[in-house]
Design an enzyme around this catalytic site. Structure first.
Site, mmCIF file in Angstrom:
data_model
loop_
_atom_site.group_PDB
_atom_site.id
_atom_site.type_symbol
_atom_site.label_atom_id
_atom_site.label_comp_id
_atom_site.label_asym_id
_atom_site.label_seq_id
_atom_site.Cartn_x
_atom_site.Cartn_y
_atom_site.Cartn_z
ATOM 1 N N ARG A 41 -1.349 -9.858 12.395
ATOM 2 C CA ARG A 41 -1.872 -8.739 11.595
ATOM 3 C C ARG A 41 -2.685 -9.264 10.401
ATOM 4 N NH1 ARG A 41 3.529 -5.976 10.352
ATOM 5 N NH2 ARG A 41 2.384 -4.551 9.016
ATOM 6 N N ARG A 87 10.961 -2.825 11.175
ATOM 7 C CA ARG A 87 9.814 -2.400 11.977
ATOM 8 C C ARG A 87 9.527 -3.405 13.094
ATOM 9 N NH1 ARG A 87 4.842 -0.429 8.313
ATOM 10 N NH2 ARG A 87 3.738 -1.843 9.703
ATOM 11 N N ARG A 104 -10.048 0.628 8.069
ATOM 12 C CA ARG A 104 -9.644 -0.761 8.268
ATOM 13 C C ARG A 104 -10.755 -1.597 8.875
ATOM 14 N NH1 ARG A 104 -3.865 0.215 8.612
ATOM 15 N NH2 ARG A 104 -2.773 -1.716 8.718
ATOM 16 N N LYS A 135 0.847 -1.217 0.000
ATOM 17 C CA LYS A 135 0.000 0.000 0.000
ATOM 18 C C LYS A 135 0.872 1.254 0.000
ATOM 19 C CE LYS A 135 -2.095 -1.077 3.893
ATOM 20 N NZ LYS A 135 -1.467 -2.379 4.149
ATOM 21 N N ARG A 192 11.527 -6.263 4.716
ATOM 22 C CA ARG A 192 11.319 -4.812 4.670
ATOM 23 C C ARG A 192 12.284 -4.060 5.593
ATOM 24 N NH1 ARG A 192 5.487 -2.461 5.386
ATOM 25 N NH2 ARG A 192 5.449 -3.970 7.087
HETATM 26 P P1 AP5 Z 1 4.827 -1.603 1.845
HETATM 27 O O1 AP5 Z 1 4.608 -0.658 0.711
HETATM 28 O O2 AP5 Z 1 5.560 -1.130 3.051
HETATM 29 O O3 AP5 Z 1 3.446 -2.331 2.263
HETATM 30 P P2 AP5 Z 1 2.234 -1.803 3.117
HETATM 31 O O4 AP5 Z 1 1.006 -2.465 2.572
HETATM 32 O O5 AP5 Z 1 2.241 -0.306 3.181
HETATM 33 O O6 AP5 Z 1 2.605 -2.475 4.497
HETATM 34 P P3 AP5 Z 1 2.368 -2.068 5.988
HETATM 35 O O7 AP5 Z 1 2.965 -3.190 6.811
HETATM 36 O O8 AP5 Z 1 2.890 -0.687 6.237
HETATM 37 O O9 AP5 Z 1 0.852 -2.137 6.137
HETATM 38 P P4 AP5 Z 1 0.094 -2.272 7.425
HETATM 39 O O10 AP5 Z 1 -1.235 -1.940 6.916
HETATM 40 O O11 AP5 Z 1 0.159 -3.511 8.185
HETATM 41 O O12 AP5 Z 1 0.845 -1.264 8.407
HETATM 42 P P5 AP5 Z 1 0.520 0.195 8.864
HETATM 43 O O13 AP5 Z 1 1.782 0.927 9.045
HETATM 44 O O14 AP5 Z 1 -0.567 0.792 8.045
HETATM 45 O O15 AP5 Z 1 5.575 -2.879 1.209
HETATM 46 C C1 AP5 Z 1 5.982 -3.973 2.023
HETATM 47 C C2 AP5 Z 1 7.354 -4.484 1.528
HETATM 48 O O16 AP5 Z 1 7.199 -5.107 0.249
HETATM 49 C C3 AP5 Z 1 8.408 -3.392 1.360
HETATM 50 O O17 AP5 Z 1 9.646 -3.880 1.774
HETATM 51 C C4 AP5 Z 1 8.385 -3.082 -0.149
HETATM 52 O O18 AP5 Z 1 9.650 -2.636 -0.580
HETATM 53 C C5 AP5 Z 1 7.989 -4.439 -0.739
HETATM 54 N N1 AP5 Z 1 7.131 -4.339 -1.917
HETATM 55 C C6 AP5 Z 1 6.092 -3.471 -2.090
HETATM 56 N N2 AP5 Z 1 5.490 -3.682 -3.284
HETATM 57 C C7 AP5 Z 1 6.163 -4.726 -3.866
HETATM 58 C C8 AP5 Z 1 6.007 -5.437 -5.107
HETATM 59 N N3 AP5 Z 1 5.047 -5.106 -5.987
HETATM 60 N N4 AP5 Z 1 6.853 -6.443 -5.366
HETATM 61 C C9 AP5 Z 1 7.818 -6.783 -4.467
HETATM 62 N N5 AP5 Z 1 8.010 -6.135 -3.292
HETATM 63 C C10 AP5 Z 1 7.196 -5.135 -2.986
HETATM 64 O O19 AP5 Z 1 -0.152 -0.097 10.299
HETATM 65 C C11 AP5 Z 1 0.622 -0.593 11.377
HETATM 66 C C12 AP5 Z 1 -0.275 -0.742 12.595
HETATM 67 O O20 AP5 Z 1 -0.856 0.537 12.950
HETATM 68 C C13 AP5 Z 1 -1.482 -1.670 12.443
HETATM 69 O O21 AP5 Z 1 -1.139 -3.019 12.649
HETATM 70 C C14 AP5 Z 1 -2.402 -1.102 13.543
HETATM 71 O O22 AP5 Z 1 -2.007 -1.519 14.819
HETATM 72 C C15 AP5 Z 1 -2.177 0.395 13.442
HETATM 73 N N6 AP5 Z 1 -3.111 1.025 12.491
HETATM 74 C C16 AP5 Z 1 -2.793 1.617 11.293
HETATM 75 N N7 AP5 Z 1 -3.896 2.071 10.682
HETATM 76 C C17 AP5 Z 1 -4.942 1.765 11.501
HETATM 77 C C18 AP5 Z 1 -6.342 1.954 11.402
HETATM 78 N N8 AP5 Z 1 -6.913 2.533 10.325
HETATM 79 N N9 AP5 Z 1 -7.113 1.514 12.424
HETATM 80 C C19 AP5 Z 1 -6.576 0.943 13.517
HETATM 81 N N10 AP5 Z 1 -5.267 0.712 13.670
HETATM 82 C C20 AP5 Z 1 -4.445 1.116 12.660
#
Ligand code: AP5
Length: 222
Positions: free
Chosen positions: A174, A163, A91, A16, A130
């Site tokens: 997750r 992370r 979410r 994402k 990552r």
């Molecule tokens: P990346 O682009 O980092 O993926 P992402 O989907 O953004 O991953 P996140 O882990 O950040 O998502 P998440 O939703 O769990 O975490 P968030 O920070 O929002 O890519 C991942 C890896 O793959 C990278 O190394 C990249 O280089 C590689 N990659 C990308 N695309 C690729 C491709 N096409 N091919 C190959 N490699 C690729 O949330 C963290 C925590 O915050 C949650 O668990 C929760 O506790 C809290 N939180 C956040 N938002 C909310 C909400 N709305 N409500 C409640 N709690 C929340």
């Protein structure tokens, strides 16, 4: 470019953040990533940051009302006036309803919801490799998208770290939370006719060109 309000939806580690930041460059809009907002709060020692950490470290969701209030506040920033992409929000169905209320107060709507459809094995590969910049939060992958110099951010020269919630057992938790709470949003937005599926096979190479193609497809770029 037309003003665009978008959502990017997908499992943890589905890409994402990577796609949202490319799309923001293409469309000149702002990325609003709730995970980054929580991590910034934590870095700044706020109460919200400390509270969020207690959920994030366990792979659980931060309560809906707190998260929605933080997003509403962020969307008041003038940089969101030309459009935004919500990365990691909503979410839950409750968050989607709260988002409707936030947007109706602003007299705005969501143009499209992008759904990254990535299988679990690939999620584990992506999260386990990552690296993120501890300062600007740019994202890398040890094999798919390595930095030019080991352990150093290409963009700002700061240190790259793993992370805390990318430990394999937390990633599995997750993924469970995603299936139970977030996957129902795919049908929620499909029912509104705004869902666009992005297949997992798209690699990280040429992500900007892919996103430009997508923006044209949905009529946001000429
Ligand atoms: P990346 O682009 O980092 O993926 P992402 O989907 O953004 O991953 P996140 O882990 O950040 O998502 P998440 O939703 O769990 O975490 P968030 O920070 O929002 O890519 C991942 C890896 O793959 C990278 O190394 C990249 O280089 C590689 N990659 C990308 N695309 C690729 C491709 N096409 N091919 C190959 N490699 C690729 O949330 C963290 C925590 O915050 C949650 O668990 C929760 O506790 C809290 N939180 C956040 N938002 C909310 C909400 N709305 N409500 C409640 N709690 C929340």
């Amino acid at each position: 470019m037309k003003k665009a309000n978008l959502i990017i939806l997908g499992a943890p580690g589905s890409g994402k953040g990577t796609r949202a930041s490319a799309l923001c460059e293409v469309l000149g809009i702002v990325q609003v990533a709730t995970g980054d907002l929580f991590r910034n709060n934590l870095k700044n020692g706020t109460e919200l940051g400390k509270l969020a950490k207690s959920y994030m470290d366990k792979g659980e969701l931060v309560p809906d009302d707190l998260t929605a209030a933080m997003v509403e506040d962020r969307l008041k920033n003038p940089d969101a006036a030309r459009g935004f992409i919500l990365d990691g929000f909503p979410r839950t169905v409750r968050q989607a309803e709260l988002l409707d209320e936030i947007l109706s107060r602003k007299g705005e709507k969501i143009e499209a919801v992008l759904f990254l459809d990535v299988p679990d094995e690939e999620i584990v590969r992506r999260t386990s490799g990552r690296l993120i910049c501890e300062k600007c939060q740019a994202t890398y992958h040890v094999s798919y998208n390595p930095p030019k110099s080991d352990g150093v951010c290409d963009k700002c020269g700061s240190k790259l770290v793993t992370r805390a919630d990318d430990k394999p057992e937390t990633v599995l938790k997750r993924l469970d939370v995603f299936r139970k709470n977030t996957l129902p949003l795919v049908e929620f937005y499909r029912g509104r006719g705004s869902l666009i599926r992005i297949p997992a096979e798209l690699s990280q190479d040429g992500v900007k060109a892919d996103m430009l193609g997508l923006a044209k497809q949905i009529g946001l770029a000429g």
